[in-house]
Scaffold this active site. Structure first.
Site, PDB file in Angstrom:
ATOM      1  N   HIS A 128       0.824  -1.214   0.000  1.00 40.50           N
ATOM      2  CA  HIS A 128       0.000   0.000   0.000  1.00 40.50           C
ATOM      3  C   HIS A 128       0.866   1.275   0.000  1.00 40.50           C
ATOM      4  O   HIS A 128       0.703   2.133  -0.854  1.00 40.50           O
ATOM      5  CB  HIS A 128      -0.918  -0.049   1.217  1.00 40.50           C
ATOM      6  CG  HIS A 128      -1.889   1.066   1.266  1.00 40.50           C
ATOM      7  ND1 HIS A 128      -2.798   1.303   0.265  1.00 40.50           N
ATOM      8  CD2 HIS A 128      -2.098   2.035   2.194  1.00 40.50           C
ATOM      9  CE1 HIS A 128      -3.520   2.362   0.566  1.00 40.50           C
ATOM     10  NE2 HIS A 128      -3.122   2.819   1.731  1.00 40.50           N
ATOM     11  N   LYS A 190     -10.035  11.870  -2.738  1.00 41.56           N
ATOM     12  CA  LYS A 190     -10.938  10.939  -2.056  1.00 41.56           C
ATOM     13  C   LYS A 190     -10.850  11.166  -0.552  1.00 41.56           C
ATOM     14  O   LYS A 190      -9.775  11.372  -0.014  1.00 41.56           O
ATOM     15  CB  LYS A 190     -10.520   9.503  -2.391  1.00 41.56           C
ATOM     16  CG  LYS A 190     -11.320   8.438  -1.656  1.00 41.56           C
ATOM     17  CD  LYS A 190     -10.990   7.028  -2.174  1.00 41.56           C
ATOM     18  CE  LYS A 190     -10.153   6.246  -1.185  1.00 41.56           C
ATOM     19  NZ  LYS A 190      -9.875   4.867  -1.611  1.00 41.56           N
ATOM     20  N   GLY A 223     -14.893  -2.478  -3.635  1.00 37.52           N
ATOM     21  CA  GLY A 223     -15.106  -1.891  -4.962  1.00 37.52           C
ATOM     22  C   GLY A 223     -15.710  -0.489  -4.888  1.00 37.52           C
ATOM     23  O   GLY A 223     -15.919   0.154  -5.923  1.00 37.52           O
TER      24      GLY A 223
HETATM   25  C1  R5P Z   1      -7.020   2.686  -0.122  1.00 34.66           C
HETATM   26  O1  R5P Z   1      -6.302   3.635   0.160  1.00 34.66           O
HETATM   27  C2  R5P Z   1      -6.642   1.671  -1.152  1.00 34.66           C
HETATM   28  O2  R5P Z   1      -5.616   2.130  -1.976  1.00 34.66           O
HETATM   29  C3  R5P Z   1      -7.842   1.270  -1.991  1.00 34.66           C
HETATM   30  O3  R5P Z   1      -8.297   2.405  -2.708  1.00 34.66           O
HETATM   31  C4  R5P Z   1      -8.946   0.745  -1.141  1.00 34.66           C
HETATM   32  O4  R5P Z   1      -8.465  -0.239  -0.284  1.00 34.66           O
HETATM   33  C5  R5P Z   1     -10.064   0.181  -1.969  1.00 34.66           C
HETATM   34  O5  R5P Z   1     -11.060  -0.299  -1.118  1.00 34.66           O
HETATM   35  P1  R5P Z   1     -12.537  -0.453  -1.627  1.00 34.66           P
HETATM   36  O6  R5P Z   1     -12.504  -1.327  -2.847  1.00 34.66           O
HETATM   37  O7  R5P Z   1     -13.263  -1.109  -0.479  1.00 34.66           O
HETATM   38  O8  R5P Z   1     -13.075   0.909  -1.923  1.00 34.66           O
END
Ligand code: R5P
Length: 294
Positions: A128, A190, A223
């Site tokens: 990450h 975001k 997602g």
């Molecule tokens: C968060 O910082 C990660 O980079 C992903 O964007 C996140 O884990 C995606 O999670 P989800 O699919 O539940 O939105």
């Protein structure tokens, strides 16, 4: 001398990796006692041998982490020379800092236990935030799949894409892929509510009208992030939306929901095998391991 040790369900990918490296792959004996406790046995002599532990940590992360701890400690006891822990998907990697007062920094704890139990190297793919490894005693290697992504996109989608990160945290990924492709890149703003998990996104001034867009991220879990980005991109007039992500969990049919939202293709690696695993990372993991064991 080196060998790969893995758990039974990863035996096939371990064999491929081992044959790439010209070494042997061995499965640990692993079972769960009737009361739910784990049993691990190393069935070969590992004294003075470099042991690569291939440990897939998803799904059922906590159990898989625990049995990995049993294995690491046993290998140290049995006199293994160097221990290289390979977790293609490193569980808990998103909780890599204290977002709210008092929170456990789970990744830090995990790395600490791995190294205290004898892991000399920890190899993972597209973690990450690579900065989260700083200060670790074990050498942490983050295998980057971005050249492979660019090649795949060039061959299957075309170079005329705008690469977008759904948040500023993944912008460096978008930048790397876009630079290889020689195309432009940008990001969304975001915000995730740290208590409810609710996502809100704000587009910046990106001109995507009638263009092909590639969204890149490290993880797709629910997602929600990708669906939110897709909605915005469609409203902005994007012609085609493709998604590339390294670790895909697709909780509650998230992949279907993403496609239903209007995404044309989803491309994942095989760190977590799924229907969209179109890119293998095991060849690039092998390149890194080759350097460590020779
Ligand atoms: C968060 O910082 C990660 O980079 C992903 O964007 C996140 O884990 C995606 O999670 P989800 O699919 O539940 O939105």
């Amino acid at each position: 001398m080196a060998l790969i040790l893995t758990f039974p369900e990863s035996a096939e990918r371990s064999r491929k990796l081992a044959s790439d490296l010209g070494i042997e792959s061995v499965s640990t004996e692993y079972k769960v006692f009737p009361d739910g406790e784990d049993y691990v046995r190393v069935p070969v002599d590992v004294k003075d041998i470099d042991v690569i532990v291939l440990s897939d940590l998803y799904p059922d992360q906590d159990r898989k982490i625990f049995r990995t701890l049993l294995l690491l400690d046993t290998l140290r006891d049995l006199g293994a020379r160097r221990i290289v822990l390979v977790c293609p998907y490193l569980a808990y990697s998103r909780q890599d800092r204290r977002f709210r007062d008092g929170e456990a920094v789970s990744l830090k704890t995990l790395i600490k236990i791995f190294e205290n139990l004898g892991a000399d190297y920890i190899v993972t793919v597209d973690v990450h935030k690579p900065q989260a490894f700083s200060g670790s005693r074990a050498e942490c290697i983050n295998v980057e799949p971005f050249e492979k992504y660019a090649r795949y996109v060039k061959e299957n989608i075309g170079e005329d894409v705008i690469v977008l990160s759904p948040d500023i945290g993944s912008l460096w990924r978008a930048e790397k892929v876009a630079k290889i492709l020689g195309t432009s890149y940008d990001y969304f703003e975001k915000h995730r509510d740290r208590v409810t998990g609710q996502i809100t996104m704000r587009p910046r001034q990106v001109d995507v009208r009638d263009k092909k867009v590639l969204i890149i991220d490290d993880i797709i879990a629910t997602g929600g992030t990708i669906r939110e980005a897709t909605k915005i991109l469609k409203n902005m007039g994007a012609r085609e939306i493709h998604v590339i992500a390294t670790h895909c969990q697709f909780l509650n049919n998230a992949d279907k929901k993403i496609i239903d939202e209007g995404v044309k293709s989803i491309i994942c690696t095989d760190t977590i095998e799924c229907n969209h695993s179109k890119i293998t990372v095991f060849d690039i993991i092998a390149e890194h391991l080759r350097r460590l064991i020779t």
